[in-house]
Design a protein around this motif. Structure first.
Motif, PDB file in Angstrom:
ATOM      1  N   ILE A  99       0.853  -1.190   0.000  1.00 45.88           N
ATOM      2  CA  ILE A  99       0.000   0.000   0.000  1.00 45.88           C
ATOM      3  C   ILE A  99       0.887   1.237   0.000  1.00 45.88           C
ATOM      4  O   ILE A  99       1.756   1.391   0.843  1.00 45.88           O
ATOM      5  CB  ILE A  99      -0.971   0.028   1.199  1.00 45.88           C
ATOM      6  N   LYS A 105      -5.608   1.108   3.155  1.00 46.49           N
ATOM      7  CA  LYS A 105      -5.451  -0.208   3.788  1.00 46.49           C
ATOM      8  C   LYS A 105      -6.797  -0.860   4.095  1.00 46.49           C
ATOM      9  O   LYS A 105      -7.033  -2.031   3.751  1.00 46.49           O
ATOM     10  CB  LYS A 105      -4.624  -0.088   5.060  1.00 46.49           C
ATOM     11  N   PRO A 116      -2.558  -6.368   3.319  1.00 47.56           N
ATOM     12  CA  PRO A 116      -1.973  -5.130   2.783  1.00 47.56           C
ATOM     13  C   PRO A 116      -0.813  -4.705   3.683  1.00 47.56           C
ATOM     14  O   PRO A 116      -0.951  -4.647   4.898  1.00 47.56           O
ATOM     15  CB  PRO A 116      -3.121  -4.115   2.860  1.00 47.56           C
TER      16      PRO A 116
END
Length: 225
Positions: A99, A105, A116
Motif C-alpha cells: 500500500i 489499507k 496489505p
C-alpha cells in the motif's frame, strides 16, 4: 514455494532476491521492458513483461500453480486488481499487496486483499509464515510473541504417512505436546507414528516455525484455510 511478484521496482527486486536466497521460486511481472531484461539477467528468474492486473499476464506467470501473489507496484489500484484476480480466478488465496497510501489499507482488506503491507522485510516474513506454514494455526502467543502454542493439521494424503517422531529430527525449539486422531488423544513419544488427518498441539519458537513445517513435510504442500 511458488510466488508471483507483480512490480519490478526496488521493492520487487529486493523481495525477489530475498525469496531466492530463502530457497523459494519467485516469478516476476514487470511492465518496463528494460527492467525486465535487466532483472531476468541479474536474478535468473522467470520474468513476464506486461501488466500484472491482466488475466493473461497472470496466467503466463504461472498463477494457476502459485502459492501466493505479492503485488508491489507503485499503484495501489493495480496491486488491488492483481490480488483480486489471483484470488477469484486462479484461487491463489494468499494475497499480499503493497500500500502506497495508508488510507487505502482498510479498503483493500474489505475488497479481499488478505494482507496489505508496505515493508519488504515484513512481506517476506508474512509470506513464509502464512504460506509455508499454512497448516499451522497459532492459538496462544508466548513471551511477547517469541514462541506460541499452535494447532497443526497433517494433510490427507500425508506424504510421510506412518513416520515416527524419532525419525524427523524436529527443531530443538519445538515440542509436540499431544496428538488427536479420530477422537483419540495421544501423548506422543519417540516411536509415535504420524498419519494424515492428525491434529497436533505444538509449542514452538517463532524462529523455528518454518523448520518445523519443513521437517513435517508441509513446506511444499499447497493448502487454503
Amino acid at each position: 514455494m511458488e510466488v508471483i511478484i507483480v512490480g519490478g521496482g526496488k521493492v520487487g527486486y529486493y523481495l525477489t532476491k530475498t525469496l531466492l536466497e530463502h530457497g523459494h521460486h519467485p516469478h516476476l511481472i514487470e511492465m518496463d521492458p528494460d527492467k525486465c531484461a535487466r532483472m531476468a539477467d541479474e536474478l535468473d528468474v522467470p520474468v513476464i513483461c506486461g501488466d500484472g492486473s491482466r488475466l493473461d499476464i497472470l496466467e503466463a506467470a504461472g498463477a494457476r500453480e502459485a502459492d501466493a501473489i505479492v503485488a508491489v507496484t507503485g499503484r495501489d489500484q493495480d496491486n488491488l486488481v492483481a490480488c483480486q484476480l489471483a484470488d477469484q480466478v486462479f484461487q491463489v488465496h494468499r494475497t499480499v499487496a503493497r500500500i502506497n497510501n495508508p488510507k487505502n489499507k482498510a479498503a483493500m482488506q474489505k475488497l479481499g486483499v488478505e494482507t496489505p503491507i508496505s515493508v519488504t522485510d515484513n512481506i517476506t516474513r508474512l509470506i513464509e509464515r502464512e504460506v509455508d506454514t499454512a497448516a499451522i494455526r497459532q492459538l496462544i502467543p508466548l513471551n511477547r510473541g517469541e514462541a506460541s502454542i499452535s494447532e497443526l493439521h497433517l494433510p490427507e494424503p500425508y506424504a510421510q504417512e506412518g513416520v515416527r517422531l524419532s525419525q524427523l529430527q524436529l527443531p530443538e525449539e519445538s515440542v509436540i505436546v499431544s496428538i488427536e486422531r479420530k477422537g483419540q488423544f495421544i501423548f506422543p513419544r519417540g516411536n509415535t507414528q504420524l498419519f494424515g488427518g492428525d491434529k497436533l498441539l505444538v509449542v514452538c519458537a517463532e524462529s523455528a516455525v518454518r523448520e518445523l513445517s519443513k521437517k513435517l513435510g508441509l513446506h511444499c504442500h499447497k493448502q487454503h484455510l
